[in-house]
Write an enzyme that holds these catalytic residues in place. Structure first.
Site, PDB file in Angstrom:
ATOM      1  N   HIS A   1     -62.397  10.635 -18.416  1.00  0.00           N
ATOM      2  CA  HIS A   1     -64.209   9.983 -18.744  1.00  0.00           C
ATOM      3  C   HIS A   1     -63.279   8.831 -19.616  1.00  0.00           C
ATOM      4  O   HIS A   1     -64.350   7.809 -19.570  1.00  0.00           O
ATOM      5  CB  HIS A   1     -64.577  11.038 -19.769  1.00  0.00           C
ATOM      6  CG  HIS A   1     -65.501  11.948 -19.050  1.00  0.00           C
ATOM      7  ND1 HIS A   1     -65.454  12.347 -19.854  1.00  0.00           N
ATOM      8  CD2 HIS A   1     -66.041  11.424 -18.078  1.00  0.00           C
ATOM      9  CE1 HIS A   1     -66.264  13.952 -19.128  1.00  0.00           C
ATOM     10  NE2 HIS A   1     -66.515  12.643 -18.591  1.00  0.00           N
TER      11      HIS A   1
ATOM     12  N   ARG B   1     -70.891  17.545  -5.365  1.00  0.00           N
ATOM     13  CA  ARG B   1     -70.152  18.717  -5.317  1.00  0.00           C
ATOM     14  C   ARG B   1     -70.519  19.551  -6.531  1.00  0.00           C
ATOM     15  O   ARG B   1     -70.764  19.237  -7.317  1.00  0.00           O
ATOM     16  CB  ARG B   1     -68.212  18.018  -6.199  1.00  0.00           C
ATOM     17  CG  ARG B   1     -67.477  17.431  -4.824  1.00  0.00           C
ATOM     18  CD  ARG B   1     -66.981  17.371  -5.405  1.00  0.00           C
ATOM     19  NE  ARG B   1     -65.986  16.779  -4.621  1.00  0.00           N
ATOM     20  CZ  ARG B   1     -65.064  15.469  -4.357  1.00  0.00           C
ATOM     21  NH1 ARG B   1     -65.457  14.360  -4.925  1.00  0.00           N
ATOM     22  NH2 ARG B   1     -64.369  14.809  -3.008  1.00  0.00           N
TER      23      ARG B   1
ATOM     24  N   ARG C   1     -73.859  19.382  -1.638  1.00  0.00           N
ATOM     25  CA  ARG C   1     -72.740  20.840  -1.148  1.00  0.00           C
ATOM     26  C   ARG C   1     -72.837  21.981  -1.998  1.00  0.00           C
ATOM     27  O   ARG C   1     -73.075  21.919  -2.887  1.00  0.00           O
ATOM     28  CB  ARG C   1     -70.903  20.114  -0.565  1.00  0.00           C
ATOM     29  CG  ARG C   1     -70.794  21.056  -0.691  1.00  0.00           C
ATOM     30  CD  ARG C   1     -69.301  20.463   0.006  1.00  0.00           C
ATOM     31  NE  ARG C   1     -68.893  20.626  -1.394  1.00  0.00           N
ATOM     32  CZ  ARG C   1     -67.123  19.624  -1.508  1.00  0.00           C
ATOM     33  NH1 ARG C   1     -66.637  19.195  -0.549  1.00  0.00           N
ATOM     34  NH2 ARG C   1     -67.202  20.015  -2.811  1.00  0.00           N
TER      35      ARG C   1
ATOM     36  N   GLU D   1     -63.840  20.120   8.311  1.00  0.00           N
ATOM     37  CA  GLU D   1     -62.380  19.798   6.561  1.00  0.00           C
ATOM     38  C   GLU D   1     -61.528  19.857   7.229  1.00  0.00           C
ATOM     39  O   GLU D   1     -61.090  20.859   6.472  1.00  0.00           O
ATOM     40  CB  GLU D   1     -63.154  19.249   4.971  1.00  0.00           C
ATOM     41  CG  GLU D   1     -63.604  20.418   5.077  1.00  0.00           C
ATOM     42  CD  GLU D   1     -64.150  20.488   4.084  1.00  0.00           C
ATOM     43  OE1 GLU D   1     -63.590  20.027   2.880  1.00  0.00           O
ATOM     44  OE2 GLU D   1     -65.250  21.486   3.334  1.00  0.00           O
TER      45      GLU D   1
ATOM     46  N   ASN E   1     -60.155  14.389   2.664  1.00  0.00           N
ATOM     47  CA  ASN E   1     -59.345  14.920   1.519  1.00  0.00           C
ATOM     48  C   ASN E   1     -58.749  16.550   2.082  1.00  0.00           C
ATOM     49  O   ASN E   1     -57.102  16.326   1.957  1.00  0.00           O
ATOM     50  CB  ASN E   1     -59.703  15.207   0.570  1.00  0.00           C
ATOM     51  CG  ASN E   1     -60.899  14.108  -0.165  1.00  0.00           C
ATOM     52  OD1 ASN E   1     -60.259  12.726   0.127  1.00  0.00           O
ATOM     53  ND2 ASN E   1     -61.752  13.950  -1.229  1.00  0.00           N
ATOM     54  N   ASP E   2     -59.588  16.633   2.637  1.00  0.00           N
ATOM     55  CA  ASP E   2     -59.001  18.482   3.128  1.00  0.00           C
ATOM     56  C   ASP E   2     -58.915  18.195   4.557  1.00  0.00           C
ATOM     57  O   ASP E   2     -56.719  19.229   4.466  1.00  0.00           O
ATOM     58  CB  ASP E   2     -60.298  19.648   3.109  1.00  0.00           C
ATOM     59  CG  ASP E   2     -59.764  20.180   1.312  1.00  0.00           C
ATOM     60  OD1 ASP E   2     -59.304  20.381   1.142  1.00  0.00           O
ATOM     61  OD2 ASP E   2     -61.917  20.100   1.233  1.00  0.00           O
TER      62      ASP E   2
ATOM     63  N   ARG F   1     -52.716  18.995  -1.264  1.00  0.00           N
ATOM     64  CA  ARG F   1     -52.914  17.670  -1.219  1.00  0.00           C
ATOM     65  C   ARG F   1     -53.158  17.941  -2.692  1.00  0.00           C
ATOM     66  O   ARG F   1     -53.413  16.238  -3.749  1.00  0.00           O
ATOM     67  CB  ARG F   1     -54.973  17.431  -1.380  1.00  0.00           C
ATOM     68  CG  ARG F   1     -55.438  18.247  -2.069  1.00  0.00           C
ATOM     69  CD  ARG F   1     -56.834  18.181  -1.053  1.00  0.00           C
ATOM     70  NE  ARG F   1     -58.063  17.767  -1.731  1.00  0.00           N
ATOM     71  CZ  ARG F   1     -59.343  18.549  -2.120  1.00  0.00           C
ATOM     72  NH1 ARG F   1     -59.592  18.622  -0.641  1.00  0.00           N
ATOM     73  NH2 ARG F   1     -60.293  17.396  -3.298  1.00  0.00           N
TER      74      ARG F   1
ATOM     75  N   CYS G   1     -67.266  11.779   3.917  1.00  0.00           N
ATOM     76  CA  CYS G   1     -67.800  11.487   2.176  1.00  0.00           C
ATOM     77  C   CYS G   1     -66.243  11.581   1.387  1.00  0.00           C
ATOM     78  O   CYS G   1     -66.023  12.027   0.131  1.00  0.00           O
ATOM     79  CB  CYS G   1     -68.542  12.228   1.688  1.00  0.00           C
ATOM     80  SG  CYS G   1     -67.714  14.664   1.976  1.00  0.00           S
TER      81      CYS G   1
HETATM   82  C1  PEP Z   1     -62.725  16.402   1.261  1.00  0.00           C
HETATM   83  O1  PEP Z   1     -61.932  17.461   1.415  1.00  0.00           O
HETATM   84  O2  PEP Z   1     -62.840  15.649   1.924  1.00  0.00           O
HETATM   85  C2  PEP Z   1     -64.178  16.690   0.598  1.00  0.00           C
HETATM   86  C3  PEP Z   1     -64.663  15.322   0.383  1.00  0.00           C
HETATM   87  O3  PEP Z   1     -64.433  17.810  -0.087  1.00  0.00           O
HETATM   88  P1  PEP Z   1     -63.528  18.297  -1.783  1.00  0.00           P
HETATM   89  O4  PEP Z   1     -62.609  16.879  -1.961  1.00  0.00           O
HETATM   90  O5  PEP Z   1     -64.336  18.714  -2.479  1.00  0.00           O
HETATM   91  O6  PEP Z   1     -62.704  19.448  -1.501  1.00  0.00           O
HETATM   92 MG    MG Z   2     -63.186  19.995   1.145  1.00  0.00          MG
END
Ligand code: PEP
Ligand code: MG
Length: 602
Positions: free
Chosen positions: A198, A305, A341, A440, A463-464, A474, A511
């Site tokens: 923050h 999220r 989501r 993902e 990301n996933d 990750r 995303c």
């Molecule tokens: C992802 O996996 O790219 C994603 C956007 O979801 P999170 O980072 O919340 O797992």
């Molecule tokens: Mg994800």
């Protein structure tokens, strides 16, 4: 005799808030709070010890409210963060637990608080998502406010600074950061903290350069040392040589010129040179973050999220609690879309009040949609809240962690069931909302052509997808160097998904963090991604780069990129082909990835 020149020291931290400044160091002293002693309290004095704690909390609360009142309206986000801290002061985990420890262990309030906080902090810090790890810092900041009142220490230092300086501190709390006087403090450097803290968010709101997580800053930097800091790259130079100073001044001029260009176009639709419209949206975790998406010119929320509302509480939230928050976001963004989501719990964010059997591999376990299809009561409550909020604007629903068509069908069946019951009850809601899935998991990529027939849109969660395809945890920094969004395998998967979507006439978004990196825009646009959602602060840089690109050229570029052998080759190709745009890439805010060491070792 001329004074001996001090040696230049180069330190590296995390770029917390972009910008460059040069000035003298000012070390913030927080004496008294770090050295806490434990002592026992006799039974007859326990009541007054608890009262001492309660008055310290009350004083901290009054102090926070005093600060909040002085915050101007255009810094609403800062006030919201401090309001959250005011609520945290009375949180059962901190307040209730400390009182319990004083009582049970018959020890002084400072020590009891320290003990309570250390347990909670460990819980948050064990989560691999940097966002949640940073929430541990909030707990520490709140407890410091109370401790300061308990020990009678005074470190109102930030307010009292009376010269132009660069602040150096072990850590700065949001309350301290918000008291920074912009005409005095040019920037700051901290030992701890990371991009999602923050404190970092407030620094970005105040638009003051900040480098965080420098580790040894307070040990190596002395008061009045000359310093140059780059809040984008995380570089901190102490006692810079003349050559370094010239380099920083040049960067500062270039950065400010480019920022002026970026901000000028921020609220305009983002179009490439050949007039192709690209939708740029923001990712949020908390409803309050909607403000920054709007401020940065986001065209909607591409990823909301929803996990946060389920964490740090004693039980599942009610339908009304969820609906209330969703409606806030939807109303503020309307008529722009909000993509909600459904609960993606149990990968790295576990519910303390509903622990399933300990999983060996939570990322491969009962996570996301798998959990929701098992706990249909929890899932249906959320679906009802989403459909009700949909009556207030444009809502899309997004299912996470889909690896199989059966999951889509079952989730849609439950959504219909919920819509039927809302209709029967005569509740206000909307049924005809777009339904999408996160892509993902590698199986979803391979099945994308079939899955495209079952949904209205795809959203690629890089990301996933990177974690599962390249077999890289990750959150594990030992393999973070292998976490490569430009890996040709990842680019090929994006192409497969984008083609499948195009052939079925559905939309495809991205995303994951990859979507917020300006350098990747030529390849992503070329692969057919025209809707991107990212951290709000990444929006200006991404928008700016897109306006410098020709879409038709990016398609040709992507073809070449798909034929490369390694991520390194793709990167070289990007730099060579788009040298004009990226030669000054240090001036464009490039955010860190999930999985990087964003202050992990706080
Ligand atoms: C992802 O996996 O790219 C994603 C956007 O979801 P999170 O980072 O919340 O797992
Ligand atoms: Mg994800």
């Amino acid at each position: 005799m001329p004074e001996k020149e001090s040696r230049q020291i180069i330190l590296k931290g995390i770029g917390g808030s972009p910008g460059i400044c040069i000035g003298k160091a000012y070390l913030l002293d927080k004496e008294g709070v770090d050295v806490i002693k434990k002592y026992f309290i006799p039974g007859e004095d326990l009541k007054s010890e608890k009262n001492r704690f309660k008055s310290a909390v009350k004083k901290a609360k009054d102090e926070l409210h005093g600060i909040i009142e002085g915050i101007p309206d255009d810094l609403r986000e800062t006030a919201n963060i401090l309001e959250t801290h005011a609520v945290l002061l009375k949180d059962k985990m901190i307040y209730g637990k400390t009182i319990e420890i004083i009582e049970k262990e018959k020890i002084n309030a400072e020590w009891a608080l320290k003990k309570a906080v250390s347990d909670i902090r460990d819980m948050f810090k064990s989560m691999s998502d940097p966002y949640f790890r940073e929430r541990a810092a909030d707990i520490v900041h709140v407890s410091e406010l109370i401790t300061k009142n308990l020990v009678g220490a005074d470190y109102s230092g930030v307010r009292d600074i009376d010269k132009r300086v660069i602040l150096v501190a072990d850590d700065l709390s949001p309350a301290e950061t918000s008291q920074i006087q912009l005409e005095r403090v040019m920037g700051f450097v901290t030992d701890r903290g990371g991009i999602t803290s923050h404190t970092g968010i407030i620094a970005r709101t105040l638009e003051i350069p900040a480098v965080m997580g420098v580790d040894l800053a307070t040990s190596l930097i002395k008061n009045d040392d000359l310093m140059a800091i780059d809040g984008l790259t995380g570089e901190v130079v102490v006692n810079p040589t003349e050559e370094t100073l010239v380099r920083f001044v040049k960067h500062k001029i270039a950065y400010e010129a480019r920022r002026a260009v970026m901000t000028r176009g921020i609220h305009l639709p983002t179009r490439t040179l050949d007039d192709c419209y690209i939708q740029i949206m923001g990712n949020i975790e908390l409803p309050e973050e909607v403000v920054s998406v709007k401020n940065y010119g986001g065209d909607g929320i591409g990823l909301y999220r929803t996990e946060f509302q389920y964490l740090s509480r004693a039980g599942f939230p009610t339908e009304y609690e969820l609906f209330d928050k969703y409606r806030d976001v939807v109303e503020v963004m309307a008529p722009k879309p909000v993509t909600i989501r459904t609960l993606d719990i149990n990968g790295d964010k576990a519910l303390t009040y509903h622990s399933t059997a300990q999983e060996q591999n939570p990322a491969l376990g009962l996570r996301g949609i798998r959990y929701c299809l098992k706990r249909t009561d929890v899932f249906k409550t959320q679906l009802r809240a989403i459909l009700r909020a949909a009556a207030y604007g444009k809502v899309r629903i997004l299912f996470p962690m889909i690896s199989d068509c059966g999951e889509i069908r079952e989730a849609r069946r439950l959504l219909n069931e919920v819509a039927d019951s809302l209709e029967k009850e005569g509740a206000g809601f909307r049924r005809d909302i777009e339904v999408g899935i996160m892509i993902e998991v590698p199986s979803a990529v391979i099945m994308a052509d079939i899955m495209a027939k079952e949904v209205d849109f795809f959203s690629i969660g890089t990301n996933d997808l990177i974690q599962y395809s390249l077999a890289i945890d990750r959150g594990n920094r030992h393999v973070a160097h292998l976490y490569e969004p430009l890996h040709p395998a990842i680019l090929r998967m994006i192409k497969t998904v984008s083609d499948a979507a195009k052939n079925s006439g559905i939309k495809v978004f991205m995303c994951g963090e990859m979507a917020g990196v300006p350098l990747y825009m030529p390849v992503l646009l070329g692969l057919g991604i025209t809707e991107l959602s990212m951290n709000p602060s990444s929006i200006p840089g991404v928008k700016y780069v897109i306006t410098c690109l020709n879409h038709a050229d990016t398609e040709a570029f992507a073809k070449t990129a798909l034929g490369q052998s390694t991520a390194e080759d793709v990167k070289t190709l990007l730099h060579d082909t788009y040298e004009d745009i990226f030669s000054g890439s240090a001036e464009i805010p490039i955010p860190a990835f999930h999985g990087e060491n964003n202050g992990e070792d706080n």
